[in-house]
Design a protein around this motif. Structure first.
Motif, PDB file in Angstrom:
ATOM      1  N   TYR A   1     -17.682  -6.149 -27.974  1.00 15.73           N
ATOM      2  CA  TYR A   1     -17.645  -5.403 -29.236  1.00 15.73           C
ATOM      3  C   TYR A   1     -17.398  -3.923 -28.971  1.00 15.73           C
ATOM      4  CZ  TYR A   1     -19.615  -9.383 -31.884  1.00 15.73           C
ATOM      5  OH  TYR A   1     -19.823 -10.586 -32.499  1.00 15.73           O
ATOM      6  N   GLU A   2     -18.094  -3.401 -27.947  1.00 21.15           N
ATOM      7  CA  GLU A   2     -17.972  -1.979 -27.628  1.00 21.15           C
ATOM      8  C   GLU A   2     -16.611  -1.652 -27.028  1.00 21.15           C
ATOM      9  OE1 GLU A   2     -21.281  -1.539 -25.037  1.00 21.15           O
ATOM     10  OE2 GLU A   2     -22.772  -1.379 -26.661  1.00 21.15           O
ATOM     11  N   ALA A   3     -16.083  -2.534 -26.206  1.00 28.05           N
ATOM     12  CA  ALA A   3     -14.815  -2.258 -25.527  1.00 28.05           C
ATOM     13  C   ALA A   3     -13.647  -2.211 -26.497  1.00 28.05           C
ATOM     14  CB  ALA A   3     -14.561  -3.320 -24.455  1.00 28.05           C
ATOM     15  N   PHE A   4     -13.681  -3.045 -27.537  1.00 19.14           N
ATOM     16  CA  PHE A   4     -12.545  -3.118 -28.456  1.00 19.14           C
ATOM     17  C   PHE A   4     -12.908  -2.744 -29.897  1.00 19.14           C
ATOM     18  CE2 PHE A   4     -10.966  -5.636 -24.925  1.00 19.14           C
ATOM     19  CZ  PHE A   4      -9.635  -5.241 -24.862  1.00 19.14           C
ATOM     20  N   GLY A   5     -14.067  -2.155 -30.096  1.00 19.21           N
ATOM     21  CA  GLY A   5     -14.428  -1.653 -31.418  1.00 19.21           C
ATOM     22  C   GLY A   5     -14.554  -2.740 -32.466  1.00 19.21           C
ATOM     23  N   ILE A   6     -15.272  -3.799 -32.154  1.00 20.14           N
ATOM     24  CA  ILE A   6     -15.474  -4.878 -33.110  1.00 20.14           C
ATOM     25  C   ILE A   6     -16.590  -4.470 -34.074  1.00 20.14           C
ATOM     26  CG2 ILE A   6     -15.896  -7.351 -33.399  1.00 20.14           C
ATOM     27  CD1 ILE A   6     -13.462  -6.678 -31.643  1.00 20.14           C
ATOM     28  N   ASN A   7     -16.319  -4.524 -35.379  1.00 22.20           N
ATOM     29  CA  ASN A   7     -17.270  -4.079 -36.382  1.00 22.20           C
ATOM     30  C   ASN A   7     -17.603  -5.197 -37.365  1.00 22.20           C
ATOM     31  OD1 ASN A   7     -17.357  -1.265 -35.518  1.00 22.20           O
ATOM     32  ND2 ASN A   7     -15.250  -1.149 -36.292  1.00 22.20           N
ATOM     33  N   GLU A   8     -18.684  -5.002 -38.083  1.00 20.13           N
ATOM     34  CA  GLU A   8     -19.095  -5.988 -39.081  1.00 20.13           C
ATOM     35  C   GLU A   8     -17.957  -6.221 -40.075  1.00 20.13           C
ATOM     36  OE1 GLU A   8     -22.785  -6.850 -42.196  1.00 20.13           O
ATOM     37  OE2 GLU A   8     -22.760  -5.036 -40.951  1.00 20.13           O
ATOM     38  N   GLY A   9     -17.711  -7.478 -40.366  1.00 16.73           N
ATOM     39  CA  GLY A   9     -16.610  -7.836 -41.261  1.00 16.73           C
ATOM     40  C   GLY A   9     -15.369  -8.284 -40.532  1.00 16.73           C
ATOM     41  N   ASP A  10     -15.249  -7.944 -39.236  1.00 19.08           N
ATOM     42  CA  ASP A  10     -14.103  -8.404 -38.447  1.00 19.08           C
ATOM     43  C   ASP A  10     -14.236  -9.907 -38.173  1.00 19.08           C
ATOM     44  OD1 ASP A  10     -13.096  -5.843 -38.340  1.00 19.08           O
ATOM     45  OD2 ASP A  10     -13.993  -5.376 -36.392  1.00 19.08           O
ATOM     46  N   PRO A  11     -13.102 -10.619 -38.063  1.00 17.52           N
ATOM     47  CA  PRO A  11     -13.162 -12.072 -37.842  1.00 17.52           C
ATOM     48  C   PRO A  11     -13.978 -12.486 -36.622  1.00 17.52           C
ATOM     49  CG  PRO A  11     -10.952 -11.438 -38.486  1.00 17.52           C
ATOM     50  CD  PRO A  11     -11.719 -10.157 -38.308  1.00 17.52           C
ATOM     51  N   LEU A  12     -13.972 -11.682 -35.545  1.00 15.03           N
ATOM     52  CA  LEU A  12     -14.716 -12.055 -34.349  1.00 15.03           C
ATOM     53  C   LEU A  12     -16.157 -11.544 -34.349  1.00 15.03           C
ATOM     54  CD1 LEU A  12     -12.195 -11.768 -31.358  1.00 15.03           C
ATOM     55  CD2 LEU A  12     -13.130 -13.815 -32.423  1.00 15.03           C
TER      56      LEU A  12
END
Length: 686
Positions: free
Chosen positions: A664-675
């Motif tokens: 999540y931190e490496a690619f900026g995954i945020n709440e609401g994203d599919p992953l």
């Protein structure tokens, strides 16, 4: 044959962003191609990493790659396999020159085996002739009471109707070997195929019956009689399938450990004289047997009693002929290909003969060919650096165990002890197999194959009563694979998988840790997955968990089962979360500890710069994602969903990553994203 966790490992382009060249073996004269980099052109940049990371990392490759006609699948694993195949072909061709090896050497044995396999004209002239002695022996059976001598003869040459036997380490007394007896003898890939009512299932059953009839015609039966024989054999196999354990049930070592006496076996399953059967394979002194599927073996008398002798004899003939098709004339080869490769797996064309025969040689005389292979491609420096990586990843696992908030100190101590005692085998065995007593000729391919099976079985059965061989390997060193063996508490990485671009000792650490490092972590985690955790530090099947910790583990594992059950592969076909649970736990655990080990390496040696705009962490995850890129024909994909304990490649990437905060931190995954998943939805075991 042993019980171990095998991981069919995908291979990918895992070297540094800059091209890295490997030095050729100048003495041997083989040029090694330049190693490709982590190729960013294989991405699909129209898909964001937070949407579908598997597609983001591999979309360009997926769009432009076609499955070769002679394959049922193609991916990173197959790419490395193809490269290794070239090396094996080269060293085998060198060995066939026979100028530098002793006439009875391993190398000449391999060369002779390959020569016999490539003698297509001689094989065509033989036709079905090599089969006649055994077929005659089966025909001569006068009653069901006479079966054991024929079953012994078939077992020795690698044919296992009704059941299979092998010697392995005793799961509960790991200082000794034990004979194992398992269910065997079905011609379809899994018991469940016999009861399928869908159209595809019905087509497969019809195809299987046609295949059986074809084989009987090839050995001289009338076509009408052959069709009747096929129906009778299918009825018999259906009875066997009905009593067989499911693949999911066979995953549980507590269910498959049933140590009983020979007298008890005879009482439970008196359809043959077991003492005579074992004497027929050269095992005269045997007092106990682990019957892996006790209910199946106990029901064999009823199956035999309700089947006429003629059908039993036809079934034995089928198993014998079907197991030999790949070593006979072209009409037999094509019969096997049309059903097993074409109908069941979707393969359109047969692979070239030379490639098939190189691999057949490697399967039957693995150490003979693997020594030549290792000399060519695996220098000591590669082994040393890989072992260093293993030690770093083990250290990371120790650290993760210490940080677990859900596990008691009592269980943690045992987990540390198991990890401390984990044996590691890298590259190749300390001693190579000696094939000097194995008879291999230049002109009888199928007999060579039977001889190789007799040699292997004698060696296996001869382990009874002997000390445990701590140096034994169960894969050829040239194989593109790896495994964890629970009763030995060991992880094994053949040189075949430790190759560029999958592993390159000269490459960027981030890419290596994301590649082979994740695989190393995967195999280590198998010792702590839902079944591997049941074995203690001595490899014994013995509970070392507190009741509370075991319940907590199961609760967390159930989150993973539910997650993978929801992954759709084809239309309404989903991943089986319970069947794949062990591999899914190992995938996630492997990535977690490989990532931690990489960070520990940076703490000690300094953090590298970005390359082509990608941070080391991003390169790590990109490397892991390319491991599992692949394309499958629909027939094979369906087959794997039924019987494979591994999830499809897409979910071996997106599944674990969706539970990794570091991703999540490496690619900026945020709440609401599919992953993105909430903390409650993320799997948190190791």
């Amino acid at each position: 044959m042993i019980r171990y966790n095998t991981c069919v490992i995908g291979i990918a382009a895992l070297c540094t962003m800059a091209l890295v060249s490997c030095e050729p073996n100048k003495d041997a004269g083989m040029e090694t191609p330049e190693v490709a980099s982590l190729d960013l052109s294989l991405r699909d940049t129209t898909v964001a990493p937070n949407q579908n990371f598997y597609r983001y990392a591999n979309g360009g490759w997926l769009d432009k790659t076609e499955i070769p006609a002679d394959r049922s699948a193609w991916g990173s694993f197959h790419e490395l396999f193809e490269n290794n195949e070239k090396v094996l072909s080269f060293v085998l061709e060198e060995a066939t020159k026979g100028e530098i090896y002793d006439e009875n050497s391993n190398e000449i044995k391999a060369a002779n085996f390959y020569t016999s396999a490539m003698d297509s004209l001689g094989i065509e002239k033989m036709g079905a002739e090599p089969l006649k002695p055994m077929l005659a022996q089966i025909d001569e059976l006068q009653s069901k009471a006479d079966l054991e001598s024929t079953l012994s003869a078939l077992q020795m040459i690698g044919i296992t109707p009704f059941f299979n036997i092998f010697v392995g380490i005793d799961d509960k007394q790991t200082d000794k070997y034990i004979m194992n007896l398992t269910q065997s003898g079905l011609g379809l890939p899994d018991r469940d195929y016999y009861f399928r009512e869908d159209n595809t299932g019905k087509d497969i059953i019809a195809g299987y019956k046609a295949y059986i009839a074809k084989l009987f015609v090839l050995v001289g039966e009338d076509s009408i009689a052959a069709s009747a024989q096929a129906e009778n054999i299918f009825t018999l196999e259906s009875k066997m399938a009905e009593q067989s354990m499911t693949r999911l049930e066979r995953r549980n070592p507590e269910t498959t450990y049933n140590n009983i006496s020979l007298a008890d076996l005879q009482e439970r399953s008196a359809w043959i004289d077991w003492k005579s059967f074992f004497a027929g394979i050269g095992v005269d002194e045997i007092s106990e047997i682990n019957v892996n599927q006790l209910e199946y073996i106990s029901n064999m008398p009823e199956i035999i009693a309700t089947t006429d002798l003629a059908s039993i004899k036809d079934y034995l003939k089928l198993r014998f002929v079907s197991s030999s098709t790949g070593y006979l004339s072209n009409d037999f080869v094509m019969a096997g290909f049309d059903f097993y490769s074409k109908q069941l797996s979707g393969q359109q064309e047969m692979r070239p003969r030379a490639k098939r025969m190189v691999n057949a040689t490697n399967r039957n005389l693995g150490d003979a060919l693997s020594k030549l292979y290792v000399d060519e491609v695996f220098p000591p420096e590669a082994k040393e650096k890989c072992l260093e990586m293993v030690n770093n990843i083990k250290a990371a696992m120790h650290k993760r165990i210490d940080q677990l908030t859900w596990m008691s100190e009592e269980t943690k101590q045992e987990a540390h002890m198991k990890l401390d005692k984990l044996k590691v085998k890298i590259g190749y065995p300390e001693e190579w197999e000696d094939y000097s007593s194995l008879e291999i000729s230049k002109d009888n391919y199928v007999q060579n194959r039977w001889n190789a099976n007799v040699f292997a079985n004698k060696e296996n059965f001869g382990k009874l009563g002997q000390p445990i061989d701590q140096d034994e390997w169960f894969m050829a060193a040239s194989q593109v694979n790896a495994y964890y063996n629970p009763p030995a508490n060991e992880i094994v990485f053949p040189a075949g998988i430790l190759q560029p671009p999958f592993y390159n000792y000269k490459a960027d650490e981030a890419v290596n840790y994301g590649g082979i490092g994740a695989v190393i972590g995967h195999e280590i985690t198998h010792g702590f997955d839902d079944q591997g955790r049941k074995y203690n530090h001595e490899g014994e099947l013995k509970d070392w968990w507190t009741e509370e910790d075991a319940a907590e583990f199961d609760k967390r594992a159930e989150v993973m089962v539910e997650q993978y059950d929801a992954f759709t592969v084809q239309d309404t076909l989903n991943v089986n979360g319970k069947l794949t649970l062990g591999e899914n736990i190992a995938d996630l655990g492997g990535m977690l500890i490989a990532y931690d080990a990489l960070q520990m390496f940076y703490e000690k040696n300094g953090r590298p710069e970005n390359i082509n705009g990608m941070t080391p962490e991003q390169r790590f995850f990109m490397s892991q994602a390319t491991l599992w890129r692949g394309k499958y024909r629909p027939q094979l994909e369906q087959r794997l969903l039924i019987g494979d304990t591994h999830s499809p490649g897409k979910f071996r990437v997106n599944g674990p990553l969706s539970s990794m905060t570091a991703f999540y931190e490496a690619f900026g995954i945020n709440e609401g994203d599919p992953l993105w998943r909430s903390k409650e939805q993320r799997v948190d075991i190791w």
